[in-house]
Design a protein around this motif. Structure first.
Motif, short mmCIF file in Angstrom:
data_model
loop_
_atom_site.label_atom_id
_atom_site.label_comp_id
_atom_site.label_asym_id
_atom_site.label_seq_id
_atom_site.Cartn_x
_atom_site.Cartn_y
_atom_site.Cartn_z
N LYS B 13 34.20 39.76 33.34
CA LYS B 13 34.09 38.65 34.29
C LYS B 13 32.92 38.89 35.23
N PHE B 15 31.11 37.23 38.59
CA PHE B 15 31.00 36.23 39.66
C PHE B 15 29.58 36.33 40.18
N ASN B 49 44.32 37.43 37.23
CA ASN B 49 43.98 36.01 37.33
C ASN B 49 43.45 35.46 36.01
N LEU B 52 46.36 34.77 33.87
CA LEU B 52 47.06 33.56 34.32
C LEU B 52 46.27 32.28 34.04
N GLY B 53 45.04 32.43 33.60
CA GLY B 53 44.22 31.24 33.35
C GLY B 53 43.65 30.62 34.61
N ILE B 54 43.74 31.33 35.75
CA ILE B 54 43.18 30.80 36.99
C ILE B 54 41.68 31.10 37.07
N VAL B 55 41.30 32.15 36.37
CA VAL B 55 39.89 32.53 36.27
C VAL B 55 39.57 32.62 34.77
N THR B 56 38.49 31.97 34.35
CA THR B 56 38.14 32.07 32.93
C THR B 56 37.23 33.27 32.71
N ARG B 73 47.07 27.46 26.83
CA ARG B 73 47.41 27.94 28.16
C ARG B 73 48.78 27.46 28.64
#
Ligand SMILES: Nc1ncnc2c1ncn2[C@@H]1O[C@H](COP(=O)(O)OP(=O)(O)OP(=O)(O)O)[C@@H](O)[C@H]1O
Ligand SMILES: [Mg+2]
Lengths: 265, 257
Positions: B13, B15, B49, B52-56, B73
């Motif tokens: 990931k 950012f 996250n 949880l699919g909140i962050v790809t 999802r």
């Protein structure tokens, strides 16, 4: 889209209003202030202008009520998201099996309920205080009102998308977005009274056709099908675009981790 | 062997310029409690996250229950749940109202009874009619856990579940965690800074540092590779940037070296 999920999300908001009735003040207080101010202005203008423009003037009261339908619907959608931000509940909701459609439809329901509460209250008070009867338009009122509601939803989704994208600093947009378009939307005056350039803009805004149509309807008792058709067509486009924007922003939010940042702030 | 409940493969990931998760792979087996251990900023929450699919993820894949998270999802989320110290349930609703809302979202059958069950399990039934925002930090963590258990998740993600708890309640939460694994066969991913948690609750540990996995294995396996007496001293040495030969339990090659 799942009915039980939508039901649950709507229920969460209904609990909120019953738990903290002071929230209802906002649904009643501001609209009431508007109605009183514009109502007495109407009374004053009627007294001093004779009979020349009576319909345009009483329409101010109608405009207050109809604008509020739009505004409450928009706010229902935008505040719904902010409630989850404020209560740090966002991750719980978006880590649950809730689709974009579930979420949006439940915001629509809340927007509709808010608009219904305020508009009914105002419509009744307008009859009592000013003998202004919006229901003179009978059933033809419904498609107009429905169009306002739908435009409110679109603006609500746009507000939410901007808040997701730009963070809590953009919260004030929840209140401001409808007022960006208000000057162009011919809410309180006919489109013809606007300068040509602004008239050009206003023809692309669904609710200017609604307000225009309502004025004609109240004046001649004739439904302006043309205005209604324009409003409906434009609304379909706006709703689709706003929905697309929302979905896109949610995807960006997942990529940039924006939903988790809301929690941190 | 049965296929793992959760399989993360080559997860990355970014950012912007920050890379909180840097090519990690791990799996969570059925009925296992896997600890995700690491200093502040190691990338644990980011990893959770993503699950949880909140962050790809920027790249890599996550498979849960054998399904691709990116594609399925919602179906996956129905069968899992999550609890974090970073989130709360709406403070202006009563405890039972919050649990009702989430119970309906997760389509929990016999919801009223299930709500009483989870409240009993976390020993907060007496708080049922209280306003959630009036609960103490520890009580509200336990309410979060109640929400996370409502749908009897097959996969449970716990992000620092004991962070705000006193030793007594932290102990109870550990007991509950083990109990639901015994009784319901729940597979659990558990992040914590509390070594006691990890040693007592977790079957295996994934030790993260600066977005990478340093070790995977049981606590004993990890210690045997590190010349440290306890996980705690290992943790401190890693966090302070001490030289660590990374290794992996069970002789598997380490993903990061
Ligand atoms: N949405 C985001 N945008 C930018 N950077 C982020 C975002 N989320 C996390 N980070 C960064 O990623 C790194 C890892 O954060 P993360 O929350 O995953 O760590 P953690 O292991 O859970 O730490 P802690 O033990 O403190 O909870 C941090 O440096 C953090 O600043
Ligand atoms: Mg964390």
């Amino acid at each position: 889209m799942t009915f039980s999920t939508i039901q649950a999300l709507v229920l969460r908001n209904l609990y909120l209003y019953t738990r903290t009735p002071v929230r209802l003040v906002e649904l009643v207080f501001w609209p009431l202030v508007d109605l009183l101010v514009w109502g007495y202005l109407t009374v004053f203008l009627q007294k001093h202008t004779g009979d020349s423009f009576p319909y345009q003037i009483t329409f101010l009261i109608g405009a207050v009520i109809l604008w509020d339908i739009l505004f409450r619907a928009q706010q229902g959608v935008a505040l719904y998201f902010l409630e989850d931000v404020w209560s740090r509940n966002l991750l719980n909701v978006f880590s649950a099996p809730v689709t974009n459609a579930d979420y949006l439809v439940s915001t629509y329901v809340i927007g509709f309920l808010r608009a219904a509460v305020t508009s009914l209250l105002l419509a009744v008070l307008a009859i009592v205080l000013y003998s202004f009867n919006l229901f003179e338009l009978n059933w033809s009122l419904l498609p107009f009102v429905f169009n306002l509601l739908v435009f409110g939803w679109s603006l609500g989704m746009i507000s939410t998308a901007l808040i997701v994208r730009w963070g809590p600093a953009a919260e004030t947009l929840a209140w401001a977005v409808p007022f960006f378009i208000q000057p162009f939307a011919a809410v309180y005056y006919p489109v013809a009274s606007l300068p040509p350039a602004i008239q050009w803009i206003s023809q692309w805004i669904p609710c200017s056709h609604i307000f225009e149509g309502m004025r004609d309807g109240l004046k001649d008792g004739v439904v302006s099908w043309n205005d209604l058709a324009m409003a409906t067509g434009l609304n379909a486009v706006y709703l689709a675009l706003a929905g697309w924007l929302f979905v896109r922003v949610m995807r960006t939010a997942r990529e940039k981790g924006l939903l988790t940042k809301f929690v941190a702030q | 062997m049965a296929s793992p409940v959760l399989e993360a493969t080559d997860l990355v990931k970014d950012f912007g310029a920050v890379r909180p998760v840097d090519n990690i792979s791990f799996e969570l087996r059925r009925g296992e409690i896997l600890g995700l251990l690491g200093a502040n900023g190691a990338g644990k929450t980011t990893a959770i996250n993503m699950i949880l699919g909140i962050v790809t993820p920027t790249s890599g894949t996550i498979r849960v229950f054998g399904k691709d998270l990116a594609r399925e999802r919602i179906a996956i989320l129905r069968r899992m749940n999550f609890c974090s110290t970073y989130t709360q349930l709406p403070g202006n609703l009563r405890v039972w109202q919050n649990l009702t809302v989430f119970g309906k979202i997760y389509r929990v059958p016999n919801l009223k009874r299930r709500i009483d069950e989870v409240l009993d399990l976390l020993e907060i039934r007496h708080l049922k009619d209280r306003v959630s925002g009036h609960l103490s930090a520890g009580e509200s963590t336990r309410l979060n856990l109640c929400k996370a258990l409502l749908n009897k998740p097959e996969l449970l993600l716990l992000d620092e579940p004991t962070a705000s708890l006193d030793p007594d309640i932290a102990d109870k939460v550990r007991t509950v965690t083990k109990r639901i694994r015994e009784e319901d066969g729940t597979s659990i991913l558990y992040t914590s800074h509390n070594m006691r948690d990890v040693e007592e609750v977790c079957d295996r540990v994934v030790f993260m540092h600066k977005g990478r996995i340093l070790f995977t294995g049981t606590a004993a396996e990890i210690l045997s590779h590190s010349n440290e007496q306890s996980l705690e001293s290992l943790f401190i040495r890693v966090a302070r940037g001490g030289e660590i030969e990374s290794g992996e339990g069970k002789g598997e090659p380490d993903a990061t070296t």
